[in-house]
Write an enzyme that holds these catalytic residues in place. Structure first.
Site, PDB file in Angstrom:
ATOM      1  CG  ASP A   1      -0.148  -0.180   2.522  1.00  0.00           C
ATOM      2  OD1 ASP A   1       0.857  -0.938   2.510  1.00  0.00           O
ATOM      3  OD2 ASP A   1      -0.527   0.420   3.534  1.00  0.00           O
ATOM      4  CD  GLU A   2      -1.175   4.637   3.042  1.00  0.00           C
ATOM      5  OE1 GLU A   2      -2.160   5.355   3.239  1.00  0.00           O
ATOM      6  OE2 GLU A   2      -0.363   4.315   3.934  1.00  0.00           O
TER       7      GLU A   2
END
Lengths: 609, 609
Positions: B241-242
């Site tokens: 993620d991210e």
């Protein structure tokens, strides 16, 4: 997790410089230097110690000095030189009568470290359970523990955890008595015919090892060898207490042995056993410890005697050349107030006048948590915070003994210990929820706050059903604190009121408390139908109301400067005498103070008749 | 210790016969049969299940059926057929941002078992800490953890503990972003030049692994191989993620690689990385899980997508053939009320209209405890009891969704979980002691009981000082419950009062509460000098008094059937609007109910003007 668990490398403001002169011994030893000096100035703190043990003790002091102020957390500028009065400061936990899981032991080790104790005495076997895995004799734990025992890996984990906190671990395997749990798997060790079952009741029982059979010593040699390797400490506890001798008396073979060996009585037979065991313990590199009963002039002089009998017994041992530990007066299961434990000193009584070389043989003491009436849920509350005052007795100079200062500091220590993870405070509400059958515990708590469990061995004597290890510990007597802080504060307020009857704020405070107790029954009574556990509590609640009313009436007489009728005084005196008796194995702790109020009213010198 | 830990062989009255059809798999598998039937009659109970997992679930049900009655503990006579709605019911705990010691994990596993969860997702690495011992790459934990990591032995201990409770353990090693802690010891893995330090702040940061270097994959192959052997579960979480892509944008070598491999943007570069990692994970016998961002049509179809984005994202994945887990709506760190979590269903929104083969790909969900603002001291209170309602959402039929029934049962469950050893209730008083600087916490508690922490990500946005992992979590916002039970009960009482203004008991109850809040400030204010932690609380206390006064005045108008002047209404409305704003990152939860009272007074149809 203590704040010290985190190892942050960035530096903030302020410096703490820690210096240890040398490394610890590979295995912590009795008498290792625990002294430290701590100097805190406006900008820095320096902690110096000869050993890491001293550093640990000093860090605990530093943490305890932290105060919350209006500007932040702060420590006072101080210069402390500190060392323990006694080298052996312990806590015994009996894990046989009620098993204690690892997390209970670990949080208690955290608490021990916080109050600078250095010995965890692990009472691992008794009639009610054998709690360690033996690889050589696996039927010990398999048949003697209900499945509740520590694996050897878990034992090592506890020892490592204790060592990280400067605490030695002493195992105790009680023999030749207190050993029924051994015989479930190995009946051939016993002096009477089997089969045996794990004992469920409390008390002293007949089964004892057979001290006349060589196979007993062969077994114990192997077993002690295994345990001596598992437990690194130099000391090894063999129990040795409370052998009633009935199995020996009843066994003709044993009687014949005693005759042929010129052993005049069971005490001499046990002394023979102890000498054999001491040789085995010594052969495996350990020094033997035993309870008072092991004391016998023929025993090796390095044996340590742990005394449940008291300072005279300890002094006698010291005069004979034996080192000793005091546990008499430190039995936490007797539900004494902290002040009473605090007053017990190892060097008092018979030990007060020992010559200095004899006095040195008194190594310190150990508090004992016998576990007939404790479970993992309430055990912390039976140990803490009272343990802290015994720890102070064993660490600090003998003349540190002011009771009111002790209680003031104990409040702070109690909170500190709860932050560390002990549950002597937080256990309380959940136990009351169960008793109340709901979380509406206000009225139950009002009552619970002013009662204490019966003292000494009265719990045995007054038990409504025969107590065993299978009876749940879920009654009010199991839930309330050993010492009622509310009653203690009430007593102080009453003393102030009696001394200075003119002060109206004291009277107002007393009236508020007494009124709350007097009206509490009306709130508690309707909850009775919620829970069978409330049933035995309700009559006690009625008594509380009566006692509170007596107090209110006494206050009223005092307020009005009116001497009460003799008949009223007689009636209240009778009522209060009755109210002092245990109900549901609980004592109403405000009674003596209300008695004082009644007496004050009766003797009111200012009174108009 | 649960009551079932004790294996007593003597039989009492009543029988529970437990039957499991077959043994468990050597390693617990996704979708293993957890169904059971439980039949309780007047004399006996029978628990039947295909597997030991079903037996465990059934035993938890049995324990939850136990009631305290006036005659003893009792279970109702019932016949239950039960099985889970979803096969994947999890809790993720982030141990990177704040480390959680083993005892925290174990008691949470106990709680998980009690509410029939079956997956513990262990978020083990992130920018702020790498928390597992790697023997192949020891600088990961040595330089990336501040010394706060789990040894491999401890990992095995947690896995065994979870397995004993029917819980699978899924490790997550977040990559290629959220990985600063790896680079402290191994900067060569990163896409930008080092050196790196453990991140102390919260948020999304630039450092990311270099997906263009073969040495990255060589390292990860070895590392994943080591971890795949340590964690027996078939599933392995790689985060994903991210990634903000800034280090990739800034690195000419990476840009050249993207150009030569026709990777149009950072998303495609990450997809390339994920495909390489998926092959490595697969080679080591595992199935890959990742957060939404890993979703890419080129990825192997056995990959599981965990969605923080929501049901639409999940539905999209299911349509593409990917299995998924819902975490959107189950973020425990956002401080939502239980009712809001309870209303989130994996099969709602975009997932409501999936074809049945697609719908089957939605495996369940996981609650997430991100740990920016939790410590071992308060983490239980952020997970429990709210976790229980998400667990029910994932176990029980979709139509079990009555909010008031849920709250009623949640009260009981909350007490049950505290008995099990969780500290979501008992943490509270000790944290308030620290804030108050004493155990005189009455007035602080009155305030604390009616406030909640700010919601969603407002804590970041309103922080008085920059929050980091080194800032202690000791403020009132850290101590109060995520959801105020007092405010919830007050709201229900106000609703009753507005609906039935004639009922005097309701009015009396409201007046009592409002009066207590209105006079509380006078008690709290004098304590301010005790503790700097009270400073930010005092203005909030003043607001509480104002709000309570507004409520009391509104009640007064209602009582007197008098319509208040418009100016009064306008003034109160302004006051209450202001009172709704956060203060000290806390929300005063009684404000909306007092607004209702003011509105009711203003619109009083019976009123005389």
């Amino acid at each position: 997790m203590s704040p010290l668990d985190m190892k942050v490398t960035e530096s903030g403001q302020g410096t703490l410089v820690v210096h240890a002169g040398r490394a610890s011994k590979a295995v912590q030893e009795l008498g290792e230097d625990e002294s430290y000096s701590l100097e805190i100035t406006g900008s820095a703190a320096a902690l110096n110690a000869a050993t890491p043990l001293g550093v640990m003790r000093g860090l605990e002091t530093l943490l305890q000095l932290v105060e919350t102020t209006s500007r932040g957390f702060a420590v006072p500028a101080v210069a402390i030189q500190d060392q323990p009065r006694f080298p052996w400061r312990g806590l015994m936990i009996d894990v046989s009568r009620h098993f204690m899981p690892l997390d209970v032991l670990k949080r208690n080790l955290d608490g021990m470290a916080a109050v600078k104790l250095n010995v965890f005495h692990w009472h691992l076997s008794d009639n009610q359970g054998f709690r360690v895995e033996s690889k050589k004799f696996p039927k010990l734990q398999e048949m003697g523990s209900d499945g509740l025992y520590y694996t050897q890996e878990e034992v090592r984990e506890v020892i490592a955890y204790a060592r990280d906190r400067g605490i030695r671990v002493i195992p105790e395997f009680d023999m030749p008595g207190h050993s029924t749990a051994w015989f479930v798997g190995y009946p051939e060790l016993a002096s009477g015919p089997g089969p045996y079952q794990i004992e469920r009741k409390w008390g002293v029982f007949d089964p004892a090892m057979d001290p006349t059979e060589e196979r007993t010593y062969k077994f114990l040699d192997k077993f002690i060898g295994e345990m001596a390797a598992l437990f690194p400490d130099k000391y090894f506890h063999i129990g040795g207490d409370e052998v009633n001798g009935k199995q020996w008396d009843a066994n003709p073979k044993i009687q014949a042995f005693m005759h042929s060996h010129a052993l005049k009585n069971n005490q001499e037979l046990q002394a023979y056993f102890n000498q054999r065991i001491q040789k085995i313990v010594s052969k495996h590199g350990k020094i033997m410890i035993g309870w008072d009963e092991v004391l016998n002039p023929d025993l090796a002089k390095d044996v340590v005697v742990q005394s449940w009998r008291g300072q005279d017994s300890l002094a006698q041992a010291a005069k004979q050349g034996y080192r000793g530990l005091l546990s008499f007066g430190y039995y936490l299961d007797l539900m004494w107030p902290a002040s009473r434990h605090y007053a017990v000193d190892p060097m008092s009584g018979g030990a007060a006048n020992l010559a200095s070389d004899e006095a040195k043989r008194i190594l310190g003491g150990e508090a004992c948590m016998w576990s007939e009436y404790v479970s993992p849920e309430n055990v912390d509350s039976r140990i803490w915070p009272r343990m802290a005052v015994i720890a102070e007795r064993l660490w600090s100079p003998q003349n540190v003994n002011d009771i009111s200062s002790m209680y003031q500091r104990l409040d702070v220590t109690g909170r500190w210990l709860e932050w560390l993870g002990l549950e002597h405070d937080s256990y309380y509400a959940p136990m009351l929820w169960r008793i109340a059958g709901s979380d509406d515990i206000g009225p139950l708590r009002t009552l619970a706050d002013v009662v204490e469990p019966v003292k000494d061995y009265t719990r045995e004597e007054t038990a409504p059903v025969e107590p065993t290890s299978l009876v749940p510990l879920d009654r009010l007597v199991d839930a309330v604190h050993p010492e009622s802080a509310t009653a203690r504060e009430f007593a102080a307020t009453v003393d102030a009121a009696v001394a200075q009857p003119a002060d109206p704020t004291v009277g107002t405070r007393l009236k508020k408390l007494l009124t709350a107790w007097s009206t509490n029954e009306a709130d508690l009574q309707p909850l009775e139908s919620n829970s069978f556990l409330l049933k035995e509590v309700i009559p006690l609640s009625a008594t509380l109301a009566q006692v509170a009313n007596a107090g209110l009436q006494a206050l009223d007489f005092l307020d009005r400067h009116e001497r009460p009728p003799d008949s009223w005084v007689a009636q209240q005196t009778l009522l209060l005498q009755d109210a002092q008796k245990q109900q549901a194995q609980l004592l109403l702790m405000i009674v003596p103070s209300v008695q004082k109020l009644v007496q004050a009213a009766a003797q009111n010198p200012e009174a108009l008749h």
